[in-house]
Scaffold this motif. Structure first.
Motif, PDB file in Angstrom:
ATOM      1  N   GLY A 127       0.752  -1.340   0.079  1.00 51.63           N
ATOM      2  CA  GLY A 127      -0.016   0.052   0.047  1.00 51.63           C
ATOM      3  C   GLY A 127       0.879   1.179  -0.092  1.00 51.63           C
ATOM      4  N   GLY A 192     -12.681   3.850  -1.793  1.00 50.04           N
ATOM      5  CA  GLY A 192     -11.729   2.709  -1.567  1.00 50.04           C
ATOM      6  C   GLY A 192     -12.301   1.262  -1.914  1.00 50.04           C
ATOM      7  N   THR A 193     -11.433   0.482  -2.229  1.00 45.81           N
ATOM      8  CA  THR A 193     -12.183  -0.713  -2.620  1.00 45.81           C
ATOM      9  C   THR A 193     -13.110  -1.520  -1.559  1.00 45.81           C
ATOM     10  OG1 THR A 193      -9.924  -1.069  -3.813  1.00 45.81           O
ATOM     11  CG2 THR A 193     -11.412  -3.171  -3.402  1.00 45.81           C
ATOM     12  N   GLN A 194     -12.745  -1.442  -0.272  1.00 47.58           N
ATOM     13  CA  GLN A 194     -13.796  -1.961   0.677  1.00 47.58           C
ATOM     14  C   GLN A 194     -14.864  -1.243   0.569  1.00 47.58           C
ATOM     15  OE1 GLN A 194     -10.323  -1.483   3.499  1.00 47.58           O
ATOM     16  NE2 GLN A 194     -11.627  -2.539   4.817  1.00 47.58           N
ATOM     17  N   TYR A 258     -15.428 -13.106  -4.599  1.00 46.89           N
ATOM     18  CA  TYR A 258     -14.652 -11.989  -4.748  1.00 46.89           C
ATOM     19  C   TYR A 258     -13.380 -12.235  -5.314  1.00 46.89           C
ATOM     20  CZ  TYR A 258     -11.061  -8.552  -2.920  1.00 46.89           C
ATOM     21  OH  TYR A 258      -9.798  -8.033  -2.585  1.00 46.89           O
ATOM     22  N   THR A 260      -9.403 -11.654  -7.425  1.00 51.58           N
ATOM     23  CA  THR A 260      -8.448 -10.747  -8.008  1.00 51.58           C
ATOM     24  C   THR A 260      -7.687 -11.542  -9.557  1.00 51.58           C
ATOM     25  OG1 THR A 260      -6.761 -11.735  -6.414  1.00 51.58           O
ATOM     26  CG2 THR A 260      -7.639  -9.618  -6.092  1.00 51.58           C
ATOM     27  N   ASP A 293     -11.498  -7.500  -8.286  1.00 51.81           N
ATOM     28  CA  ASP A 293     -10.978  -6.345  -7.660  1.00 51.81           C
ATOM     29  C   ASP A 293      -9.672  -6.386  -8.601  1.00 51.81           C
ATOM     30  OD1 ASP A 293      -9.110  -4.929  -6.280  1.00 51.81           O
ATOM     31  OD2 ASP A 293      -9.110  -6.045  -4.497  1.00 51.81           O
ATOM     32  N   TYR A 295      -6.706  -4.312  -8.738  1.00 48.46           N
ATOM     33  CA  TYR A 295      -6.065  -3.223  -7.716  1.00 48.46           C
ATOM     34  C   TYR A 295      -4.712  -2.605  -8.540  1.00 48.46           C
ATOM     35  CZ  TYR A 295      -3.201  -7.411  -6.488  1.00 48.46           C
ATOM     36  OH  TYR A 295      -2.515  -8.418  -6.434  1.00 48.46           O
ATOM     37  N   THR A 323      -8.775   1.115  -8.423  1.00 49.08           N
ATOM     38  CA  THR A 323      -8.659   1.959  -7.170  1.00 49.08           C
ATOM     39  C   THR A 323      -7.488   2.673  -7.585  1.00 49.08           C
ATOM     40  OG1 THR A 323      -7.830   2.167  -4.938  1.00 49.08           O
ATOM     41  CG2 THR A 323      -6.770   0.305  -6.284  1.00 49.08           C
ATOM     42  N   THR A 325      -5.487   3.891  -5.523  1.00 48.56           N
ATOM     43  CA  THR A 325      -4.365   3.658  -4.261  1.00 48.56           C
ATOM     44  C   THR A 325      -2.962   3.528  -4.939  1.00 48.56           C
ATOM     45  OG1 THR A 325      -6.052   3.335  -2.640  1.00 48.56           O
ATOM     46  CG2 THR A 325      -3.576   2.024  -2.448  1.00 48.56           C
ATOM     47  N   LYS A 326      -2.920   2.545  -6.011  1.00 49.88           N
ATOM     48  CA  LYS A 326      -1.736   2.092  -6.616  1.00 49.88           C
ATOM     49  C   LYS A 326      -1.037   3.067  -7.518  1.00 49.88           C
ATOM     50  CE  LYS A 326      -1.822  -1.877  -4.482  1.00 49.88           C
ATOM     51  NZ  LYS A 326      -0.817  -2.469  -3.274  1.00 49.88           N
ATOM     52  N   ARG A 333      -7.926   7.926  -0.939  1.00 52.01           N
ATOM     53  CA  ARG A 333      -9.155   7.440  -0.714  1.00 52.01           C
ATOM     54  C   ARG A 333     -10.112   7.605  -1.945  1.00 52.01           C
ATOM     55  NH1 ARG A 333      -9.425   3.370   1.524  1.00 52.01           N
ATOM     56  NH2 ARG A 333      -7.300   3.311   0.434  1.00 52.01           N
ATOM     57  N   ALA A 335     -11.608   5.279  -5.348  1.00 56.42           N
ATOM     58  CA  ALA A 335     -11.722   3.931  -6.078  1.00 56.42           C
ATOM     59  C   ALA A 335     -12.702   4.118  -6.838  1.00 56.42           C
ATOM     60  CB  ALA A 335     -11.691   2.913  -4.969  1.00 56.42           C
TER      61      ALA A 335
HETATM   62  C1  LIG Z   1      -5.883  -6.933  -3.222  1.00 59.95           C
HETATM   63  C2  LIG Z   1      -6.141  -5.551  -2.996  1.00 59.95           C
HETATM   64  N1  LIG Z   1      -7.284  -4.947  -3.286  1.00 59.95           N
HETATM   65  C3  LIG Z   1      -7.397  -3.467  -3.188  1.00 59.95           C
HETATM   66  C4  LIG Z   1      -6.386  -2.736  -2.619  1.00 59.95           C
HETATM   67  C5  LIG Z   1      -6.385  -1.534  -2.555  1.00 59.95           C
HETATM   68  O1  LIG Z   1      -7.549  -1.120  -1.478  1.00 59.95           O
HETATM   69  P1  LIG Z   1      -8.201   0.353  -1.268  1.00 59.95           P
HETATM   70  O2  LIG Z   1      -8.713   0.776  -2.509  1.00 59.95           O
HETATM   71  O3  LIG Z   1      -9.170   0.220  -0.497  1.00 59.95           O
HETATM   72  O4  LIG Z   1      -6.761   1.258  -0.990  1.00 59.95           O
HETATM   73  C6  LIG Z   1      -5.219  -3.547  -2.288  1.00 59.95           C
HETATM   74  C7  LIG Z   1      -3.977  -2.522  -1.592  1.00 59.95           C
HETATM   75  O5  LIG Z   1      -3.165  -2.882  -1.128  1.00 59.95           O
HETATM   76  C8  LIG Z   1      -4.942  -4.679  -2.438  1.00 59.95           C
HETATM   77  O6  LIG Z   1      -3.929  -5.369  -2.155  1.00 59.95           O
END
Ligand SMILES: Cc1ncc(COP(=O)(O)O)c(C=O)c1O
Length: 487
Positions: A127, A192-194, A258, A260, A293, A295, A323, A325-326, A333, A335
């Protein structure tokens, strides 16, 4: 103060003798500031805390003002406020009494320490991304402009899906780089993803529904699913990705999966086309949702990004989650979720019921960065930087480990996995990690079901390269010496 304390003692002595009037006030507070507010606050605290019991008589305003050395109207105001609060009652000709019916006093417990688990930022933490001053300066400029030029529509309540410019920019980007043909109407900006996963669960699933999750997998989102009372069905992952045949055996009637698929977390495996088709077939048959996901697809080091699962889904069973985030950084925050049109209204309603809509200024600023090419240029620069970090860390680790760790150098993403030989005793990986003084996640920490294989999940982005290589060497050395002792 000494004199004042003596005064209070005197008040207490009299009132205790009379038994009907009790007073025990934090006198110092009252004397520091002589307005009615502190007197009222002190009396209120004494009543609510049970130190002034129900039906006890308060001193007359004249008495209290004289003895505390404050003006009488200060005490009168404080008593009036207590009356409005319902904490005291007046009896005509007989003074002021603590109310006869009060809730039980608030128990005085030691303030519990709040345990907040902020993810580590130490080397190998996931992260993390590079704090690029070029990017931040540009972000500052566009944000300032967006705030300065705000229209009434920008500062009032907004669209639950998020602001249109960012939804359009995301749709354009997904179409061009991920093969996801979506309309901006169907894009929701989330924090965020969550949050994306949670909104989908709220809108489309019922508490108690079974959801396939990858094992090993991303525990953070799994916890989100548990929080909305889903039942997790762990499905193993092999070199082809999530094993759909096993999934059908253990959770045929699940309502969602769910996954990836482009870059499985944490193993880094790309789901084969055969498995993707099998997963889509199951979802269609079971009328289940696939939460994809996606990501870290922007960081593919040897070729263009792979097409997302949502890009080959002809039956609208895939909900795509991406997202920033990366691409940018976690603290934004930001996504996005692409929702099939048939259920869009349900997810939008869930969003509106949750927190109405997302904040708009940062969204607009990021849309500007996407439109003017800043984001694309940033990703290109970061790809080079992160590839370099990956190579340096891998080299240092392999050199130090002397063959005791098996490393899969990834062609995508911001982390890699170093595997220990199978069959080591429980706790071996944790011991090596402690000996190396690093904070990498263990593979076993991302599993639901036990496996004989363990290893280290090593985030290589956003860390100082010297620290990264030093930590990689420590970890390699620790693995080598641990295994040498066992030999
Ligand atoms: C598998 C996965 N999904 C999503 C994310 C990103 O989550 P978010 O969008 O909540 O920052 C990460 C971040 O490390 C991740 O490893």
């Amino acid at each position: 103060l000494v004199g004042a304390r003596a005064n209070l003692e005197a008040i207490l002595a009299t009132t205790l003798k009379r038994r009907s009037t009790i007073l025990d006030l934090p006198l110092a507070t009252m004397l520091e500031s002589r307005g009615p507010a502190p007197v009222h606050a002190s009396l209120r605290a004494a009543i609510v805390g049970g130190r002034l019991p129900a039906r006890s008589r308060l001193p007359s305003t004249r008495d209290l003002s004289r003895q505390l050395g404050v003006r009488r109207n200060v005490i009168v105001s404080a008593y009036e406020q207590l009356l409005v609060d319902g904490l005291v009652e007046t009896r005509v000709g007989d003074g002021t009494y603590v109310a006869s019916r009060l809730p039980p006093p608030v128990a005085r417990t030691a303030t519990p320490t709040v345990q907040v688990n902020t993810p580590s930022r130490r080397v190998f933490a996931l992260g993390q991304t590079y704090v690029d001053p070029v990017l931040l300066r540009r972000l500052a400029t566009v944000t300032r402009r967006r705030v300065a030029l705000a229209m009434p529509a920008d500062v009032g309540y907004g669209d639950p899906r998020g602001s249109e410019p960012l939804r359009s920019a995301v749709a354009l980007y997904l179409r061009a780089s991920r093969g996801v043909l979506c309309d901006p109407d169907c894009v929701l900006i989330v924090s965020g993803t969550q949050q994306g996963v949670r909104l989908c669960a709220d809108a489309l699933l019922e508490p108690g529904d079974r959801v396939w999750v990858e094992d090993p997998g991303y525990r953070v989102t799994q916890r989100t699913l548990l929080a909305v009372r889903m039942r997790l069905i762990p499905v193993p992952v092999d070199a082809a990705g999530l094993d759909v045949v096993v999934g059908r055996k253990v959770g045929r009637s699940a309502k969602a999966a769910y996954v990836t698929p482009t870059h499985q977390f944490p193993t880094g495996v790309t789901m084969t086309m055969e498995r993707r088709v099998a997963l889509l077939d199951w979802a269609r048959e079971a009328k289940a949702w696939i939460l994809e996901d996606d990501y870290d697809s922007e960081f593919r080091y040897d070729g263009p990004p792979l097409t997302a699962l949502a890009g080959i889904d002809g039956s609208d069973r895939v909900i795509y989650i991406g997202t920033f985030t990366k691409m940018l950084f976690a603290g934004l925050r930001l996504a996005y979720v692409v929702v099939p049109r048939a259920v869009l209204d349900r997810v939008v309603a869930a969003r509106a019921a949750h927190d109405r809509f997302p904040p708009c200024f940062m969204e607009r600023a990021v849309a500007d960065l996407m439109a003017d090419g800043t984001l694309a240029a940033h990703i290109r620069r970061m790809r080079t930087r992160y590839r370099n970090a990956r190579d340096m860390a891998a080299q240092a680790l392999l050199q130090a480990a002397g063959g005791t760790l098996q490393l899969r150098v990834p062609t995508q993403g911001l982390h890699m996995v170093a595997y220990l030989p199978p069959g080591l005793p429980k706790g071996a990986a944790a011991q090596i990690r402690a000996n190396a003084d690093v904070q990498a996640w263990l593979l076993s920490e991302t599993r639901i079901q036990h496996s004989r294989v363990d290893g280290f999940i090593l985030g290589f982005a956003g860390h100082d390269v010297h620290e990264l290589t030093a930590a990689a060497s420590r970890l390699g050395n620790a693995a080598r010496s641990f295994l040498a002792k066992r030999a």
